[in-house]
Enzyme design. Structure first.
Site, short mmCIF file in Angstrom:
data_model
loop_
_atom_site.label_atom_id
_atom_site.label_comp_id
_atom_site.label_asym_id
_atom_site.label_seq_id
_atom_site.Cartn_x
_atom_site.Cartn_y
_atom_site.Cartn_z
N PRO A 88 0.82 -1.23 0.00
CA PRO A 88 0.00 0.00 0.00
C PRO A 88 0.85 1.27 0.00
CG PRO A 88 -0.59 -1.47 1.84
CD PRO A 88 0.64 -2.02 1.21
N GLU A 116 2.58 -8.59 8.30
CA GLU A 116 2.65 -7.14 8.50
C GLU A 116 3.53 -6.46 7.46
OE1 GLU A 116 0.77 -5.34 10.80
OE2 GLU A 116 -0.11 -7.33 10.68
N ARG A 154 -4.37 -6.87 -21.14
CA ARG A 154 -5.45 -6.58 -22.09
C ARG A 154 -5.11 -5.42 -23.02
NH1 ARG A 154 -8.79 -2.70 -20.95
NH2 ARG A 154 -10.66 -3.61 -21.85
N ASP A 169 -12.22 1.70 -24.63
CA ASP A 169 -12.84 1.69 -23.31
C ASP A 169 -12.34 2.80 -22.41
OD1 ASP A 169 -11.18 -1.25 -21.98
OD2 ASP A 169 -10.46 0.76 -22.33
#
Ligand code: ADE
Length: 248
Positions: A88, A116, A154, A169
């Site tokens: 993160p 952790e 993709r 898209d």
């Protein structure tokens, strides 16, 4: 695109890769993914890959040795690699990073953390880039690796059935997607907008652009600020704003 995924749960990765478009991309040799179980590189008898954090505190930390050994092992073939740590704390993953990865010639190595975190020396010595898929904390990096592989593959020519899909898209044009409809024309009292049945290609394109602009203005106005608006876009936006004022 060639990837190595280092994880304590290789089955999570392989389960997703054996379905649908990613399965086909592998068959077409557009994608190659090798998974490695970090535990297989732990030299200790008990194969425990985590340990208590120095200094105390909650949670366990993945030890440096199995990860260093795993990286030494995969590097033996001499192929150039970019080593990516999923966490993160990394740089935010978005469509432009997906485009970058889809063009990357080096093998992408994804290190999926658990517990952790991982010993800081892994980050300091081995890692080229740290990437996050969003401002939330998951129990591990496996889903992040899959998100990144999926969104990047993709974009490779030939990975999707219809080559236009990736270009047309959503974020490729910096806008949210326009609405899509298929048969039947009328469903539970709701009908498909007439313009889509008109056969007038120019009108259809304009309608789609307008709906994409409308949805983006409504849901993600921050994105509008980041794209280049043509004169026609500005005209369409003025129309949208005028009609929403009329409705109010
Ligand atoms: N591991 C745990 N949470 C993550 C996140 N948000 N992005 C990437 N890897 C993660």
């Amino acid at each position: 695109m060639k990837c190595d995924v280092l994880t304590l749960f290789p089955d999570i990765i392989t389960a997703y890769l054996k379905e649908s478009i990613l399965k086909r991309a592998q068959k077409k040799k557009l994608l190659e993914v090798k998974t490695y179980n970090i535990r297989d590189f732990e030299p200790g008898k008990h194969k425990s890959v985590d340990d208590y954090p120095f200094g105390g505190g909650a949670g366990m930390v993945i030890k440096p040795e199995p990860l260093f050994k795993a990286i030494d092992f995969i590097k033996k073939d001499g192929e150039p690699r970019k080593i990516i740590l999923l966490s993160p704390q990394g740089k935010p993953f978005d469509q432009s990073v997906a485009e970058e990865f889809s063009r990357e010639k080096k093998r992408l190595v994804f290190i999926c953390g658990r517990y952790e975190g991982i010993d800081e020396r892994v980050r300091a010595v081995l890692v080229d880039e740290e990437v996050s898929i969003g401002d939330y904390v998951m129990t591990g990096g496996e889903l992040a690796a899959l998100v990144i592989i999926d969104a990047s593959v993709r974009l490779i020519k030939g990975a999707l059935g219809d080559e236009r899909s990736a270009e047309e898209d959503s974020f490729s044009r910096g806008l949210l997607d326009y609405p899509h409809y298929t048969r039947p024309r009328e469903f539970r009292g709701f009908s498909v907008p007439d313009v889509l049945l008109s056969g007038n290609h120019k009108e259809i394109l304009r309608w789609r652009r307008k709906e994409a602009l409308r949805k983006t203005l409504e849901k993600r106005p921050d994105l509008i600020e980041k794209i280049h608006l043509t004169d026609e876009d500005k005209e369409i936006i003025a129309e949208i704003k005028a009609s929403s004022k009329e409705d109010a």
